[in-house]
Scaffold this motif. Structure first.
Motif, short mmCIF file in Angstrom:
data_model
loop_
_atom_site.label_atom_id
_atom_site.label_comp_id
_atom_site.label_asym_id
_atom_site.label_seq_id
_atom_site.Cartn_x
_atom_site.Cartn_y
_atom_site.Cartn_z
N ALA A 168 15.04 9.59 -8.26
CA ALA A 168 14.45 9.61 -6.92
C ALA A 168 12.96 9.88 -7.10
N MET A 169 12.14 8.85 -6.93
CA MET A 169 10.70 8.96 -7.13
C MET A 169 10.00 9.26 -5.81
N ALA A 170 9.07 10.22 -5.81
CA ALA A 170 8.33 10.60 -4.61
C ALA A 170 7.41 9.46 -4.17
N THR A 171 7.43 9.15 -2.88
CA THR A 171 6.54 8.12 -2.35
C THR A 171 5.19 8.70 -1.92
N ASN A 172 5.14 10.01 -1.76
CA ASN A 172 3.92 10.67 -1.28
C ASN A 172 3.49 10.15 0.08
N GLY A 173 4.45 9.67 0.86
CA GLY A 173 4.14 9.15 2.19
C GLY A 173 5.31 9.30 3.13
N ARG A 174 5.00 9.57 4.38
CA ARG A 174 6.05 9.73 5.39
C ARG A 174 6.51 8.38 5.91
N GLY A 175 7.82 8.27 6.13
CA GLY A 175 8.38 7.03 6.67
C GLY A 175 8.37 5.90 5.68
N SER A 176 8.73 6.18 4.44
CA SER A 176 8.76 5.12 3.40
C SER A 176 9.77 4.07 3.83
N GLN B 125 7.42 -6.64 -8.26
CA GLN B 125 6.90 -7.82 -8.94
C GLN B 125 8.08 -8.53 -9.61
N ARG B 126 7.88 -9.80 -9.95
CA ARG B 126 8.97 -10.65 -10.43
C ARG B 126 9.79 -10.05 -11.56
N ASP B 127 9.15 -9.38 -12.53
CA ASP B 127 9.90 -8.82 -13.66
C ASP B 127 10.53 -7.46 -13.35
N GLY B 128 10.30 -6.95 -12.15
CA GLY B 128 10.93 -5.70 -11.71
C GLY B 128 10.37 -4.44 -12.34
N ARG B 129 9.26 -4.55 -13.04
CA ARG B 129 8.70 -3.39 -13.73
C ARG B 129 7.84 -2.51 -12.83
N ARG B 130 7.28 -3.10 -11.75
CA ARG B 130 6.50 -2.32 -10.80
C ARG B 130 7.02 -2.59 -9.39
N ALA B 131 6.90 -1.56 -8.55
CA ALA B 131 7.34 -1.67 -7.16
C ALA B 131 6.37 -0.95 -6.26
N TRP B 132 6.41 -1.28 -4.97
CA TRP B 132 5.55 -0.65 -3.98
C TRP B 132 6.34 -0.40 -2.71
N THR B 133 6.04 0.71 -2.03
CA THR B 133 6.64 0.99 -0.73
C THR B 133 5.54 1.05 0.33
N SER B 134 5.91 0.66 1.54
CA SER B 134 5.02 0.88 2.69
C SER B 134 5.47 2.18 3.33
N ASN B 135 4.50 3.02 3.68
CA ASN B 135 4.78 4.34 4.26
C ASN B 135 4.18 4.38 5.66
N ILE B 136 5.03 4.20 6.66
CA ILE B 136 4.58 3.97 8.04
C ILE B 136 3.67 5.08 8.57
N ALA B 137 4.15 6.31 8.58
CA ALA B 137 3.44 7.40 9.27
C ALA B 137 2.08 7.72 8.66
N ASP B 138 1.94 7.49 7.35
CA ASP B 138 0.67 7.80 6.68
C ASP B 138 -0.23 6.59 6.49
N GLY B 139 0.28 5.39 6.80
CA GLY B 139 -0.54 4.19 6.63
C GLY B 139 -0.91 3.97 5.17
N THR B 140 0.04 4.21 4.27
CA THR B 140 -0.23 4.08 2.84
C THR B 140 0.78 3.17 2.16
N VAL B 141 0.43 2.79 0.94
CA VAL B 141 1.32 2.06 0.03
C VAL B 141 1.38 2.89 -1.24
N SER B 142 2.60 3.09 -1.75
CA SER B 142 2.79 3.81 -3.02
C SER B 142 3.21 2.83 -4.10
N ASP C 237 6.02 2.77 -11.37
CA ASP C 237 6.36 2.16 -12.65
C ASP C 237 7.87 2.34 -12.79
N VAL C 238 8.61 1.27 -12.61
CA VAL C 238 10.07 1.35 -12.60
C VAL C 238 10.60 1.68 -13.99
N ASP C 239 9.96 1.15 -15.05
CA ASP C 239 10.42 1.42 -16.42
C ASP C 239 10.35 2.91 -16.75
#
Length: 182
Positions: free
Chosen positions: A119-127, A133-150, A153-155
């Motif tokens: 369970a990786m911290a998103t550092n943002g509210r409302g993730s 990315q295609r190879d699945g090694r990196r991911a990003w979340t949208s965090n609604i309440a903070d207006g951020t993207v986290s 590194d999935v590996d």
């Protein structure tokens, strides 16, 4: 987020034939289904059961799309991680990334065992949503309440960076190589 008022109205997922748009099956899933992830081989669908107003969901419904008649074959319980929303298969379909809006986490779930790997911290509210990315090694979340993207590194199963983007950001997508995140 959309919170259905009537739980019985919001407990199904419909499988459509992509060529004809005919209904193949309508299946009972958990309360407040929100998003669907399809495995890269097209065999599995996973529905995130977000819950309804007053009752937070914490399950994933696994649908076997290869069966003669698609059916829910199991439920993955996310325990303390409530309000699952965005989901994406990674690691050749053996792992699943799922956001937990209330816990502010991106979960790496072992699809085979149904257990939470990390369970990786998103550092943002409302993730809310997740993109990979295609190879699945990196991911990003949208965090609604903070207006951020986290960024993750999935590996290495780590949170890398958080970027301020725009107020109330919900949808998110990345170019196949992860050069740009929109």
């Amino acid at each position: 987020a959309y919170l259905p008022q009537n739980p019985s109205f919001a407990e199904s997922a419909t499988v459509l034939d992509a060529a004809t748009l005919n209904t193949v099956a309508t299946l009972s899933v958990g309360q407040g289904p929100h998003e669907v992830a399809i495995s890269t081989d097209g065999r599995w669908a996973v529905v995130t059961n977000y819950g309804v107003q007053g009752t937070a969901g914490n399950t994933l419904s696994v649908i076997d799309l290869a069966a003669e008649t698609p059916s829910v074959v199991r439920t993955i319980d996310l325990g303390q991680y409530q309000r699952p929303h965005g989901a994406a298969f990674v690691k050749s379909g053996t792992k699943l990334l799922v956001t937990s809006e209330t816990a502010q986490r991106l979960l790496l779930v072992d699809f085979i065992s149904g257990r939470i790997d990390t369970a990786m911290a998103t550092n943002g509210r409302g993730s809310h949503m997740v993109t990979v990315q295609r190879d699945g090694r990196r991911a990003w979340t949208s965090n609604i309440a903070d207006g951020t993207v986290s960024e993750f590194d999935v590996d290495s199963r780590t949170t890398k960076r958080t970027f301020a983007v725009a107020p109330n950001v919900e949808g998110i997508s990345a170019t196949p190589g992860g050069v740009q995140v929109w």
